[in-house]
Design a protein around this motif. Structure first.
Motif, PDB file in Angstrom:
ATOM      1  N   GLU A 123       0.984  -1.090   0.178  1.00  0.00           N
ATOM      2  CA  GLU A 123      -0.009  -0.226  -0.080  1.00  0.00           C
ATOM      3  C   GLU A 123       0.799   1.217  -0.037  1.00  0.00           C
ATOM      4  OE1 GLU A 123      -2.638  -0.343   3.344  1.00  0.00           O
ATOM      5  OE2 GLU A 123      -3.836  -2.285   2.728  1.00  0.00           O
ATOM      6  N   PRO A 124       0.528   2.204  -0.655  1.00  0.00           N
ATOM      7  CA  PRO A 124       1.481   3.376  -1.018  1.00  0.00           C
ATOM      8  C   PRO A 124       1.595   4.307   0.278  1.00  0.00           C
ATOM      9  CG  PRO A 124      -0.575   3.609  -2.184  1.00  0.00           C
ATOM     10  CD  PRO A 124      -0.539   2.343  -1.782  1.00  0.00           C
ATOM     11  N   ASP A 125       0.468   4.226   1.082  1.00  0.00           N
ATOM     12  CA  ASP A 125       0.789   5.031   2.454  1.00  0.00           C
ATOM     13  C   ASP A 125       1.308   4.351   3.562  1.00  0.00           C
ATOM     14  OD1 ASP A 125      -1.437   3.277   2.750  1.00  0.00           O
ATOM     15  OD2 ASP A 125      -2.684   4.580   3.780  1.00  0.00           O
ATOM     16  N   PHE A 126       1.795   3.099   3.356  1.00  0.00           N
ATOM     17  CA  PHE A 126       2.744   2.416   4.540  1.00  0.00           C
ATOM     18  C   PHE A 126       3.955   2.094   4.029  1.00  0.00           C
ATOM     19  CE2 PHE A 126       3.947  -1.187   6.843  1.00  0.00           C
ATOM     20  CZ  PHE A 126       3.446  -1.058   8.051  1.00  0.00           C
ATOM     21  N   VAL A 127       4.825   2.926   4.884  1.00  0.00           N
ATOM     22  CA  VAL A 127       6.191   3.225   4.624  1.00  0.00           C
ATOM     23  C   VAL A 127       7.178   2.582   5.556  1.00  0.00           C
ATOM     24  CG1 VAL A 127       7.987   4.913   4.258  1.00  0.00           C
ATOM     25  CG2 VAL A 127       5.769   5.125   3.372  1.00  0.00           C
ATOM     26  N   ILE A 128       8.004   1.692   5.028  1.00  0.00           N
ATOM     27  CA  ILE A 128       9.041   0.772   5.972  1.00  0.00           C
ATOM     28  C   ILE A 128      10.236   1.402   5.364  1.00  0.00           C
ATOM     29  CG2 ILE A 128       9.877  -1.474   6.508  1.00  0.00           C
ATOM     30  CD1 ILE A 128       7.161  -2.734   5.826  1.00  0.00           C
ATOM     31  N   THR A 129      11.042   1.820   6.417  1.00  0.00           N
ATOM     32  CA  THR A 129      12.631   2.356   6.257  1.00  0.00           C
ATOM     33  C   THR A 129      13.371   1.323   5.767  1.00  0.00           C
ATOM     34  OG1 THR A 129      13.096   2.297   8.438  1.00  0.00           O
ATOM     35  CG2 THR A 129      11.891   3.954   8.079  1.00  0.00           C
ATOM     36  N   SER A 130      14.547   1.672   5.185  1.00  0.00           N
ATOM     37  CA  SER A 130      15.496   0.705   5.033  1.00  0.00           C
ATOM     38  C   SER A 130      15.992   0.020   6.118  1.00  0.00           C
ATOM     39  CB  SER A 130      16.424   1.492   4.091  1.00  0.00           C
ATOM     40  OG  SER A 130      16.196   2.104   2.942  1.00  0.00           O
ATOM     41  N   GLU A 131      16.255   0.757   7.096  1.00  0.00           N
ATOM     42  CA  GLU A 131      16.789  -0.003   8.481  1.00  0.00           C
ATOM     43  C   GLU A 131      15.704  -1.091   9.077  1.00  0.00           C
ATOM     44  OE1 GLU A 131      18.409   3.729   7.840  1.00  0.00           O
ATOM     45  OE2 GLU A 131      16.462   3.135   7.774  1.00  0.00           O
ATOM     46  N   GLN A 132      14.448  -0.605   8.793  1.00  0.00           N
ATOM     47  CA  GLN A 132      13.374  -1.555   9.171  1.00  0.00           C
ATOM     48  C   GLN A 132      13.568  -3.013   8.388  1.00  0.00           C
ATOM     49  OE1 GLN A 132      10.158   0.873   9.182  1.00  0.00           O
ATOM     50  NE2 GLN A 132       9.566   0.775  11.398  1.00  0.00           N
ATOM     51  N   LYS A 133      13.521  -2.725   7.107  1.00  0.00           N
ATOM     52  CA  LYS A 133      13.536  -3.685   6.006  1.00  0.00           C
ATOM     53  C   LYS A 133      14.899  -4.857   6.300  1.00  0.00           C
ATOM     54  CE  LYS A 133      11.464  -1.437   2.364  1.00  0.00           C
ATOM     55  NZ  LYS A 133      11.611  -0.929   0.662  1.00  0.00           N
ATOM     56  N   GLU A 134      15.915  -4.184   6.689  1.00  0.00           N
ATOM     57  CA  GLU A 134      17.090  -4.959   6.912  1.00  0.00           C
ATOM     58  C   GLU A 134      16.846  -5.666   8.335  1.00  0.00           C
ATOM     59  OE1 GLU A 134      20.375  -2.583   6.844  1.00  0.00           O
ATOM     60  OE2 GLU A 134      20.408  -1.920   4.905  1.00  0.00           O
ATOM     61  N   SER A 135      16.449  -5.003   9.242  1.00  0.00           N
ATOM     62  CA  SER A 135      16.164  -5.810  10.582  1.00  0.00           C
ATOM     63  C   SER A 135      15.281  -6.906  10.464  1.00  0.00           C
ATOM     64  CB  SER A 135      15.543  -4.688  11.650  1.00  0.00           C
ATOM     65  OG  SER A 135      16.744  -3.702  11.690  1.00  0.00           O
ATOM     66  N   ILE A 136      14.207  -6.684   9.551  1.00  0.00           N
ATOM     67  CA  ILE A 136      13.031  -7.794   9.689  1.00  0.00           C
ATOM     68  C   ILE A 136      13.596  -8.830   8.725  1.00  0.00           C
ATOM     69  CG2 ILE A 136      10.890  -8.251   8.230  1.00  0.00           C
ATOM     70  CD1 ILE A 136       9.927  -5.259   9.060  1.00  0.00           C
ATOM     71  N   GLN A 137      14.383  -8.653   7.576  1.00  0.00           N
ATOM     72  CA  GLN A 137      15.250  -9.853   6.678  1.00  0.00           C
ATOM     73  C   GLN A 137      15.944 -10.542   7.825  1.00  0.00           C
ATOM     74  OE1 GLN A 137      14.397 -10.606   3.975  1.00  0.00           O
ATOM     75  NE2 GLN A 137      13.017  -9.239   3.407  1.00  0.00           N
ATOM     76  N   SER A 138      16.552  -9.840   8.604  1.00  0.00           N
ATOM     77  CA  SER A 138      17.713 -10.571   9.667  1.00  0.00           C
ATOM     78  C   SER A 138      17.148 -11.512  10.715  1.00  0.00           C
ATOM     79  CB  SER A 138      18.654  -9.489  10.216  1.00  0.00           C
ATOM     80  OG  SER A 138      19.520 -10.265  11.081  1.00  0.00           O
ATOM     81  N   LEU A 139      15.836 -10.866  11.046  1.00  0.00           N
ATOM     82  CA  LEU A 139      14.886 -11.696  11.900  1.00  0.00           C
ATOM     83  C   LEU A 139      14.347 -12.918  11.255  1.00  0.00           C
ATOM     84  CD1 LEU A 139      13.758 -12.047  14.555  1.00  0.00           C
ATOM     85  CD2 LEU A 139      11.882 -10.579  14.081  1.00  0.00           C
ATOM     86  N   ARG A 140      13.809 -12.586  10.092  1.00  0.00           N
ATOM     87  CA  ARG A 140      13.378 -13.857   9.680  1.00  0.00           C
ATOM     88  C   ARG A 140      14.402 -14.919   9.169  1.00  0.00           C
ATOM     89  NH1 ARG A 140      10.542 -12.168   4.091  1.00  0.00           N
ATOM     90  NH2 ARG A 140      10.104 -14.171   4.024  1.00  0.00           N
ATOM     91  N   ALA A 141      15.554 -14.525   8.823  1.00  0.00           N
ATOM     92  CA  ALA A 141      16.733 -15.275   8.533  1.00  0.00           C
ATOM     93  C   ALA A 141      16.980 -16.147   9.750  1.00  0.00           C
ATOM     94  CB  ALA A 141      17.827 -14.575   7.960  1.00  0.00           C
TER      95      ALA A 141
END
Length: 203
Positions: free
Chosen positions: A91-109
């Motif tokens: 959704e265009p109004d839901f923004v995830i920062t680059s730092e959040q993306k990296e942290s989420i990917q690390s948590l998933r791994a």
């Protein structure tokens, strides 16, 4: 002199008439096509070749429904939360920062690595429960199947807790993001419950 001019004019006129009477040269017909055959028209948007129909995928052993009227294994809460977050990220109004993306990917791994290791360490025990459960299902022993199903759930609870990963994931989000994830989870669960009821699973 006059006769000479008339003779020249008649020659030019006859040549012009002869040129006009000649039909235009025809292109030679293709070698595999008889002379006089109508020209083939190019196909208008030929239909694409049809793909062969693939048989529906077969369920893997240990992942089949039991058909005894009790609830199937509930979804992994962490996987469900990540899926809800992925929905919102579109959704265009839901923004995830680059730092959040990296942290989420690390948590998933990390979560996947921990779960894969635990499953590998307990493969024999999990396989035995799956085999016994399948045997009970094949024999129609509903009571034994229910008992083994509950036994499997209790055994899985000894592994890495997906709820702990969910807490870490939600801690990476701000308050507004957490609220929207909770709302989307509620929506997804309501849809899953409706599908479960339509599939005939009793409460």
């Amino acid at each position: 002199m006059l006769m000479s001019r008339l003779f020249s004019a008649s020659i030019i006129l006859l040549a012009a008439l002869a040129f006009a009477a000649d039909p235009p040269a025809k292109e030679p017909a293709p070698a595999n096509e008889p002379a006089g055959a109508p020209a083939a028209k190019p196909a208008d948007n030929p239909p694409p070749p049809q793909r062969p129909q693939q048989p529906p995928p077969q369920n893997q052993r240990g992942q089949r429904g039991f058909g005894f009227g009790f609830r199937p294994q509930p979804p992994d809460p962490f996987v469900d939360t990540v899926a809800a977050l992925a929905d919102l990220a579109l959704e265009p109004d839901f923004v995830i920062t680059s730092e959040q993306k990296e942290s989420i990917q690390s948590l998933r791994a990390d979560q996947k690595l921990a779960m894969d290791k635990w499953r590998g360490d307990n493969h024999d025990a999990l396989q035995k429960i799956a085999d016994d459960l399948q045997a009970a299902r094949d024999s129609g022993n509903q009571d034994k199947a229910r008992e083994l199903f509950q036994q499997r759930q209790a055994f899985m609870n000894k592994g890495p807790k997906p709820e702990d990963a969910v807490k870490k994931l939600m801690g990476l989000l701000n308050e507004e993001q957490r609220k929207r994830v909770d709302d989307r989870l509620a929506q997804r669960r309501a849809e899953a419950e409706q599908q479960r009821q339509q599939a005939g699973f009793g409460r």
